[in-house]
Design an enzyme around this catalytic site. Structure first.
Site, mmCIF file in Angstrom:
data_model
loop_
_atom_site.group_PDB
_atom_site.id
_atom_site.type_symbol
_atom_site.label_atom_id
_atom_site.label_comp_id
_atom_site.label_asym_id
_atom_site.label_seq_id
_atom_site.Cartn_x
_atom_site.Cartn_y
_atom_site.Cartn_z
ATOM 1 N N SER A 122 9.532 21.520 11.873
ATOM 2 C CA SER A 122 9.585 20.218 11.225
ATOM 3 C C SER A 122 8.237 19.825 10.645
ATOM 4 O O SER A 122 7.181 20.343 11.039
ATOM 5 C CB SER A 122 10.032 19.151 12.232
ATOM 6 N N GLU A 159 5.493 26.663 7.452
ATOM 7 C CA GLU A 159 6.710 26.522 6.655
ATOM 8 C C GLU A 159 7.531 25.412 7.288
ATOM 9 O O GLU A 159 8.065 25.565 8.390
ATOM 10 C CB GLU A 159 7.513 27.821 6.592
ATOM 11 N N CYS A 176 16.641 26.583 6.180
ATOM 12 C CA CYS A 176 15.559 25.833 5.538
ATOM 13 C C CYS A 176 15.749 25.745 4.031
ATOM 14 O O CYS A 176 15.319 24.777 3.397
ATOM 15 C CB CYS A 176 14.210 26.475 5.850
#
Length: 478
Positions: A224, A245, A279
Site C-alpha cells: 500500500s 511498487e 495491482c
C-alpha cells in the site's frame, strides 16, 4: 491447523516472541494456520543469517550462483499445483489462475538467469583514444529485504529474487501476514546454501524492524501507499535504497474504432480476474460515446459470466482476501451511487459463506467519486463516457497514481499519444502483454524505483570504477 515457522540459516526457527496471528481461508472464513506475529529479535536473527552468508555467496563464481537458481526453478516447476492450492487457501485465488501466474513467475526466474549471463557486472568503458583504462564493476549490495504482497506471493518472489541472488546479494523474505502459506512452502523448495534466502513471518512487528535494520542495504517492497511511505522514510533515514511498487487506479481507454465485443471481453478479464485483486487491474474505464452503449451491454454480459465459485479448482470469481478489503470496495460502490452512478450488475454483498463480491459494472462514473480516485482492488468496472481521445487522456491522468494503463484503439494518431499517459506501463490492445525486455518505474503515488531487465540488476548492485593510468597493466577485475 498449520503452525508456520521462520526460516533462518536454512532451517525452521522458533520465533523469539510468543505472539501469533491467525491466517483465515476466505472461502470458508475458518482459521487454517498461525504464524509468528514478529519482533525485532526475529528480524535481527533473519538479517544476521543473511549478512553472515552474503560474503561467501558473493565470492562464488557467477555461473555457480546461476546453477543454484536454475536448479531451484526446476524444483519449483514440480510443485506448481501444490503452491497454487496454498495460494487459493490463503487468499481465495482460483487454482487455475494461481497456476497461470506461478508458471509465469518461474519463467521470470529463468529469464533472470539468462539476463545475468549478459549483464555487464564488469565493463571496460574506456573511450577511444583515452589514456589509461576505466573498468566499471558492479558489486552486490549485501542484504536485501524483500517484502511481498498477499495477492501474488509466489510469483512476486520469483519475479524479484533472480537478479538479487544472481548479483550476489542475500535475501530476507517477509510475506504478508494475510497470505504466508505459499511463501513458506516456496522457501522450503529453494535450493540454496544456508542463509542465502531467509523467511521472516509477521505483521508490522516484523516488517518495521526489518526495514529499519542497519544491515539491510535495499528494501524491495510491494504494498500500500501508506506502508510504502513508511518503508521509504525508514530506508532514507539510513541512506539506503528502496524500490517501492505501491497502489494503482489504472485506466483503460476504449477508442471509437475497436472491435467492441472483443474489447469488452478483454476489459472484463483485466477487471475481474483474481476478483480484481491485481495491482494492474483495470479500475477506470473511459469509453468513446459512439460505442458506449454497445460496449456497456457487452461488458455487462461478460460480468454476468464471471460467476462466484464454490470449487477453488474452477474458473470464475473467488472471494476477496478478507472482509476488511471487501468493505472498502463496497464503500466505493455505495459512494459512487450516492454521487449519481448507476449499478447495472452486481454491487451487493452476497448472502453466502466466504468473502465474495460479485462482478460489478457501474455507469455514470465521475472524477469526484472515491472509486475514480482511490485504489478499489476489487471486481468493479466503473464506466465514464468520453467524447474524444483527448478527453480520455485528460481523465486518465486525473489521478495521483500511475502504475499501468491500457489503450484499445486502431487509430495511429491516437496511439502516438499513449506516451502522454502518466504510467509505468501502457499496454496497447492487449492487457498484460510484453516480453523479457519490459522495464518500468511507477509514476506518482504508485512508487519509485525502476525494475525489469537490466534495471533490476542495476538496483541489486553498486557500481564503482577502477581507473588505471596508461602505464599500469590492467588486472582481471572479475
Amino acid at each position: 491447523m498449520k503452525h508456520l515457522h521462520n526460516v533462518i540459516n536454512g532451517i525452521a526457527a522458533e520465533a523469539l516472541d510468543s505472539a501469533v496471528r491467525d491466517v483465515v481461508n476466505p472461502f470458508t472464513e475458518h482459521v487454517i494456520a498461525q504464524i509468528p506475529a514478529g519482533s525485532a529479535a526475529d528480524a535481527d536473527a533473519a538479517v544476521e543469517s543473511a549478512r553472515t552468508a552474503q560474503e561467501t555467496w558473493a565470492a562464488l563464481d557467477l555461473e555457480e550462483r546461476l546453477r543454484y537458481l536454475s536448479r531451484t526453478a526446476d524444483v519449483i516447476e514440480g510443485h506448481i499445483r501444490e503452491l497454487a492450492e496454498l495460494e487459493s487457501q490463503e487468499m481465495g485465488k482460483p487454482i487455475p489462475v494461481a497456476e497461470q501466474f506461478i508458471t509465469g513467475g518461474i519463467s521470470a526466474l529463468r529469464t533472470s538467469v539468462e539476463q545475468a549471463r549478459t549483464y555487464p557486472f564488469v565493463a571496460d568503458v574506456t573511450a577511444p583514444g583515452e589514456p589509461g583504462r576505466t573498468i566499471v564493476i558492479r558489486q552486490p549490495l549485501g542484504v536485501v529485504a524483500l517484502i511481498i504482497p498477499w495477492n501474488f506471493s509466489v510469483s512476486s518472489i520469483l519475479a524479484s529474487i533472480g537478479p538479487l541472488i544472481a548479483a550476489g546479494d542475500t535475501v530476507v523474505i517477509k510475506p504478508s501476514e494475510k497470505a504466508p502459506l505459499s511463501a513458506a512452502r516456496l522457501v522450503e523448495l529453494f535450493d540454496m546454501p544456508p542463509g542465502v534466502v531467509n523467511l521472516l513471518h509477521g505483521d508490522a512487528r516484523a516488517g518495521r524492524p526489518l526495514v529499519e535494520h542497519e544491515a539491510v542495504k535495499l528494501v524491495h517492497f510491494t504494498g500500500s501507499v501508506e506502508a510504502g511511505r513508511s518503508v521509504g522514510v525508514a530506508a532514507a533515514k539510513r541512506l539506503q535504497r528502496s524500490i517501492l511498487e505501491l497502489g494503482g487506479n489504472d485506466p483503460v481507454i476504449v477508442d471509437s474504432d475497436v472491435d467492441v465485443v472483443a474489447t469488452a471481453k478483454a476489459v472484463a478479464m483485466s477487471t475481474f480476474i483474481n476478483s480484481g485483486q491485481i495491482c494492474t487491474s483495470s479500475e477506470r474505464i473511459y469509453v468513446h460515446r459512439t460505442i458506449a452503449d454497445e460496449f456497456t451491454h457487452a461488458l455487462v454480459a461478460e460480468a454476468e459470466a464471471f460467476a462466484m465459485i464454490d470449487d477453488p479448482d474452477s474458473d470464475g470469481l473467488g472471494p476477496i482476501v478478507d472482509d476488511a478489503q471487501r468493505k472498502i470496495m463496497h464503500a466505493h460502490v455505495l459512494d459512487a451511487v450516492a454521487h449519481g452512478a448507476t449499478i447495472l450488475v452486481g454491487g451487493e454483498l452476497p448472502d453466502r459463506l466466504g468473502y465474495f463480491y460479485p462482478a460489478t459494472v457501474l455507469t455514470g462514473a465521475t472524477p469526484d467519486m472515491r472509486i475514480m480516485n482511490e485504489e478499489t482492488f476489487g471486481p468493479i468496472a466503473p464506466i465514464t463516457v468520453v467524447d474524444s481521445f483527448d478527453e480520455a487522456i485528460t481523465l486518465a491522468n486525473g489521478t495521483s497514481f500511475g502504475l499501468a494503463s491500457t489503450v484499445y484503439s486502431r487509430n495511429p494518431e491516437n496511439l502516438k499519444r499513449c506516451g502522454e499517459i502518466n504510467a509505468a506501463i501502457v499496454w496497447i490492445n492487449e492487457w498484460q502483454s510484453g516480453g523479457v525486455g519490459v522495464t518500468y518505474e511507477p509514476w506518482g503515488l504508485s512508487g519509485v524505483g525502476a525494475t525489469g531487465g537490466a534495471a533490476s540488476f542495476d538496483a541489486a548492485t553498486r557500481p564503482f570504477s577502477m581507473v588505471y593510468s596508461s602505464s599500469t597493466e590492467v588486472v582481471d577485475a572479475t
